[in-house]
Design a protein around this motif. Structure first.
Motif, PDB file in Angstrom:
ATOM      1  N   ILE A 218       0.853  -1.184   0.000  1.00  0.00           N
ATOM      2  CA  ILE A 218       0.000   0.000   0.000  1.00  0.00           C
ATOM      3  C   ILE A 218       0.889   1.234   0.000  1.00  0.00           C
ATOM      4  CG2 ILE A 218      -1.834   1.235   1.208  1.00  0.00           C
ATOM      5  CD1 ILE A 218      -2.509  -1.448   2.597  1.00  0.00           C
ATOM      6  N   PRO A 219       0.757   2.110  -0.996  1.00  0.00           N
ATOM      7  CA  PRO A 219       1.617   3.306  -1.049  1.00  0.00           C
ATOM      8  C   PRO A 219       1.437   4.194   0.186  1.00  0.00           C
ATOM      9  CG  PRO A 219       0.509   2.956  -3.156  1.00  0.00           C
ATOM     10  CD  PRO A 219      -0.123   2.011  -2.182  1.00  0.00           C
ATOM     11  N   GLU A 220       2.537   4.771   0.643  1.00  0.00           N
ATOM     12  CA  GLU A 220       2.483   5.659   1.797  1.00  0.00           C
ATOM     13  C   GLU A 220       1.532   6.821   1.562  1.00  0.00           C
ATOM     14  OE1 GLU A 220       6.306   6.952   3.041  1.00  0.00           O
ATOM     15  OE2 GLU A 220       7.098   4.916   3.342  1.00  0.00           O
ATOM     16  N   GLU A 221       1.474   7.316   0.330  1.00  0.00           N
ATOM     17  CA  GLU A 221       0.609   8.452   0.026  1.00  0.00           C
ATOM     18  C   GLU A 221      -0.859   8.112   0.246  1.00  0.00           C
ATOM     19  OE1 GLU A 221      -0.804  12.200  -1.352  1.00  0.00           O
ATOM     20  OE2 GLU A 221       1.061  11.472  -0.443  1.00  0.00           O
ATOM     21  N   VAL A 222      -1.250   6.897  -0.089  1.00  0.00           N
ATOM     22  CA  VAL A 222      -2.638   6.471   0.132  1.00  0.00           C
ATOM     23  C   VAL A 222      -2.942   6.443   1.622  1.00  0.00           C
ATOM     24  CG1 VAL A 222      -4.269   4.554  -0.108  1.00  0.00           C
ATOM     25  CG2 VAL A 222      -2.759   5.164  -2.013  1.00  0.00           C
ATOM     26  N   LEU A 223      -2.067   5.871   2.412  1.00  0.00           N
ATOM     27  CA  LEU A 223      -2.270   5.798   3.849  1.00  0.00           C
ATOM     28  C   LEU A 223      -2.262   7.194   4.480  1.00  0.00           C
ATOM     29  CD1 LEU A 223       0.010   2.732   4.534  1.00  0.00           C
ATOM     30  CD2 LEU A 223      -2.484   2.776   4.691  1.00  0.00           C
ATOM     31  N   ARG A 224      -1.411   8.091   3.964  1.00  0.00           N
ATOM     32  CA  ARG A 224      -1.384   9.454   4.485  1.00  0.00           C
ATOM     33  C   ARG A 224      -2.710  10.158   4.226  1.00  0.00           C
ATOM     34  NH1 ARG A 224      -1.370  14.289   2.879  1.00  0.00           N
ATOM     35  NH2 ARG A 224      -1.275  13.700   0.668  1.00  0.00           N
ATOM     36  N   ARG A 225      -3.245  10.014   3.025  1.00  0.00           N
ATOM     37  CA  ARG A 225      -4.511  10.677   2.701  1.00  0.00           C
ATOM     38  C   ARG A 225      -5.656  10.126   3.544  1.00  0.00           C
ATOM     39  NH1 ARG A 225      -6.198  11.483  -3.323  1.00  0.00           N
ATOM     40  NH2 ARG A 225      -7.403  13.120  -2.283  1.00  0.00           N
ATOM     41  N   ILE A 226      -5.636   8.816   3.788  1.00  0.00           N
ATOM     42  CA  ILE A 226      -6.667   8.233   4.642  1.00  0.00           C
ATOM     43  C   ILE A 226      -6.544   8.795   6.052  1.00  0.00           C
ATOM     44  CG2 ILE A 226      -7.487   6.113   5.719  1.00  0.00           C
ATOM     45  CD1 ILE A 226      -6.619   4.619   3.176  1.00  0.00           C
ATOM     46  N   ALA A 227      -5.344   8.797   6.616  1.00  0.00           N
ATOM     47  CA  ALA A 227      -5.136   9.255   7.985  1.00  0.00           C
ATOM     48  C   ALA A 227      -5.487  10.726   8.151  1.00  0.00           C
ATOM     49  CB  ALA A 227      -3.693   9.014   8.409  1.00  0.00           C
ATOM     50  N   GLU A 228      -5.142  11.552   7.154  1.00  0.00           N
ATOM     51  CA  GLU A 228      -5.375  12.991   7.250  1.00  0.00           C
ATOM     52  C   GLU A 228      -6.758  13.398   6.758  1.00  0.00           C
ATOM     53  OE1 GLU A 228      -2.159  14.952   5.275  1.00  0.00           O
ATOM     54  OE2 GLU A 228      -0.646  14.181   6.664  1.00  0.00           O
ATOM     55  N   ASP A 229      -7.556  12.409   6.391  1.00  0.00           N
ATOM     56  CA  ASP A 229      -8.911  12.693   5.881  1.00  0.00           C
ATOM     57  C   ASP A 229      -8.827  13.707   4.737  1.00  0.00           C
ATOM     58  OD1 ASP A 229     -11.664  12.360   5.805  1.00  0.00           O
ATOM     59  OD2 ASP A 229     -12.053  13.992   7.224  1.00  0.00           O
ATOM     60  N   ALA A 230      -7.916  13.422   3.804  1.00  0.00           N
ATOM     61  CA  ALA A 230      -7.580  14.377   2.754  1.00  0.00           C
ATOM     62  C   ALA A 230      -8.382  14.184   1.472  1.00  0.00           C
ATOM     63  CB  ALA A 230      -6.082  14.297   2.458  1.00  0.00           C
ATOM     64  N   TYR A 231      -9.439  13.409   1.528  1.00  0.00           N
ATOM     65  CA  TYR A 231     -10.302  13.235   0.362  1.00  0.00           C
ATOM     66  C   TYR A 231     -11.473  14.213   0.427  1.00  0.00           C
ATOM     67  CZ  TYR A 231      -7.800   8.829  -0.409  1.00  0.00           C
ATOM     68  OH  TYR A 231      -6.826   7.889  -0.639  1.00  0.00           O
ATOM     69  N   THR A 232     -11.879  14.740  -0.722  1.00  0.00           N
ATOM     70  CA  THR A 232     -13.047  15.612  -0.767  1.00  0.00           C
ATOM     71  C   THR A 232     -14.315  14.775  -0.587  1.00  0.00           C
ATOM     72  OG1 THR A 232     -13.393  15.388  -3.155  1.00  0.00           O
ATOM     73  CG2 THR A 232     -11.842  17.096  -2.410  1.00  0.00           C
ATOM     74  N   VAL A 233     -15.422  15.453  -0.351  1.00  0.00           N
ATOM     75  CA  VAL A 233     -16.700  14.739  -0.224  1.00  0.00           C
ATOM     76  C   VAL A 233     -16.980  13.932  -1.484  1.00  0.00           C
ATOM     77  CG1 VAL A 233     -19.201  15.041  -0.094  1.00  0.00           C
ATOM     78  CG2 VAL A 233     -17.709  16.307   1.467  1.00  0.00           C
ATOM     79  N   ASP A 234     -16.820  14.538  -2.641  1.00  0.00           N
ATOM     80  CA  ASP A 234     -17.099  13.822  -3.890  1.00  0.00           C
ATOM     81  C   ASP A 234     -16.170  12.624  -4.072  1.00  0.00           C
ATOM     82  OD1 ASP A 234     -19.214  15.436  -4.653  1.00  0.00           O
ATOM     83  OD2 ASP A 234     -17.952  16.818  -5.791  1.00  0.00           O
ATOM     84  N   GLU A 235     -14.910  12.770  -3.672  1.00  0.00           N
ATOM     85  CA  GLU A 235     -13.987  11.637  -3.767  1.00  0.00           C
ATOM     86  C   GLU A 235     -14.406  10.516  -2.830  1.00  0.00           C
ATOM     87  OE1 GLU A 235      -9.707  13.671  -4.971  1.00  0.00           O
ATOM     88  OE2 GLU A 235     -10.399  13.793  -2.881  1.00  0.00           O
ATOM     89  N   LYS A 236     -14.849  10.863  -1.633  1.00  0.00           N
ATOM     90  CA  LYS A 236     -15.297   9.841  -0.683  1.00  0.00           C
ATOM     91  C   LYS A 236     -16.519   9.102  -1.216  1.00  0.00           C
ATOM     92  CE  LYS A 236     -13.569  12.212   3.449  1.00  0.00           C
ATOM     93  NZ  LYS A 236     -13.937  12.964   4.671  1.00  0.00           N
ATOM     94  N   LEU A 237     -17.437   9.837  -1.810  1.00  0.00           N
ATOM     95  CA  LEU A 237     -18.630   9.186  -2.357  1.00  0.00           C
ATOM     96  C   LEU A 237     -18.250   8.233  -3.481  1.00  0.00           C
ATOM     97  CD1 LEU A 237     -21.291  12.064  -2.441  1.00  0.00           C
ATOM     98  CD2 LEU A 237     -20.628  10.561  -0.570  1.00  0.00           C
ATOM     99  N   ALA A 238     -17.294   8.633  -4.313  1.00  0.00           N
ATOM    100  CA  ALA A 238     -16.849   7.756  -5.401  1.00  0.00           C
ATOM    101  C   ALA A 238     -16.150   6.508  -4.856  1.00  0.00           C
ATOM    102  CB  ALA A 238     -15.915   8.530  -6.336  1.00  0.00           C
TER     103      ALA A 238
END
Length: 329
Positions: A218-238
């Motif tokens: 799992i790329p570190e960047e993916v885990l960082r975005r999950i931990a920091e809640d760095a996804y937009t609402v639309d990205e989360k819905l997708a």
């Protein structure tokens, strides 16, 4: 079929000892699956972690399977159990976790009850009692072979889960999300969507539990975005939509996950403060038989927030609209 998926064929044949399993808020199906994981899949070569052990039912089932495993070595393998081990605000624990079935006067900790129930497995059980942010070690980067997540009831706790445990997953690691049927915990759902390129889902959820195995780093960047809640609402819905494409009914046919996950989308918008959007997602789901029967309080919460938002905007009643029109605002 995944390697984990082969355990499904064994579920009907599991007979856990009568009267030995402590009270648990997970189903008998989930307890059987935990036993099968310990008995037939896990090795204990890397960390085995249970986040949210509660009264010990799930811990007991898993530990029993490990004890009967031909490959688990009790001298070196360790099962780590994390929980507050007490009742009270913010713990989400039941008084039924006490041996007596109710909270003794002046007592809020059921840790001694937990130890007593798990006594046969104490030689290889490490107990971590307290707030997960305090009881988990930020410097521990040892690989995690197994992660049972039944503790992420808030976004704050889920960040700890992500930073200190998901980052330690490797190809071959197994993850169980026990609260996957909970629409109020959408971080479980959109984070799973983010992990889909790197994991294989074992099969249909076992009641409320989704099981998957990591098959690619799992790329570190993916885990960082999950931990920091760095996804937009639309990205989360997708991301949740991507999970909907993979998950339908639970293995008993009793929980329809597509509408459950749709309701989780409403909570993404709700937590983001967009209550109008949240209700627009939730309202059509009121006709779903399962959700209307089991999640009436969820609908009431989302609708109430929407109506309060509408009132604050001055458009909550016919009289209010007429007043706005009369004063030209």
């Amino acid at each position: 079929m995944t390697h984990l998926g082969r355990l499904y064929d064994l579920l009907d044949d599991v007979r856990l000892p009568d009267g030995a399993i402590p009270y648990s808020q997970v189903s008998s199906w989930e307890l059987r699956f935990l036993y099968l994981l310990g008995r037939h899949h896990l090795t204990g070569g890397d960390r085995l972690v249970e986040l949210g052990s509660g009264g010990g039912g799930s811990t007991y089932a898993l530990a029993l399977g490990l004890r009967e495993s031909p490959v688990f070595d009790e001298r070196t393998g360790r099962l780590h159990a994390y929980d507050f081990f007490r009742v009270g605000k913010g713990t989400f624990a039941s008084e039924k976790f006490f041996t007596s079935g109710s909270r003794p006067e002046g007592e809020d900790s059921f840790l001694d009850d937990f130890r007593s129930r798990l006594e046969p497995f104490l030689p290889f059980l490490e107990i971590h009692a307290g707030d997960l942010w305090q009881t988990s070690d930020p410097l521990d980067t040892g690989p995690v072979e197994f992660l049972h997540v039944d503790i992420a009831k808030t976004a704050r706790v889920f960040r700890c889960v992500t930073e200190r445990f998901l980052t330690r997953l490797r190809p071959g690691s197994v993850v169980l999300h026990q609260d996957f049927a909970g629409p109020r915990l959408p971080w479980l759902h959109h984070s799973t969507g983010a992990l889909l390129p790197y994991v294989e889902i074992a099969g249909p959820p076992i009641r409320s539990t989704l099981a998957f195995e990591v098959v690619r780093p799992i790329p570190e960047e993916v885990l960082r975005r999950i931990a920091e809640d760095a996804y937009t609402v639309d990205e989360k819905l997708a991301l949740i939509s991507a999970v909907q494409d993979r998950v339908d009914l639970d293995h008993t046919g009793g929980i329809p996950f597509k509408p459950v996950l749709e309701f989780a989308k409403a909570y993404v918008a709700h937590y983001a403060g967009d209550h109008r959007r949240a209700w627009s997602i939730a309202k059509p789901l009121t006709s779903d038989a399962y959700l209307s029967r089991t999640r009436a309080d969820h609908f009431a919460q989302v609708r109430r927030a929407y109506e309060q938002e509408r009132e604050r905007g001055g458009g909550g009643s016919r009289l209010g609209r007429l007043v706005k029109k009369a004063v030209g605002r």
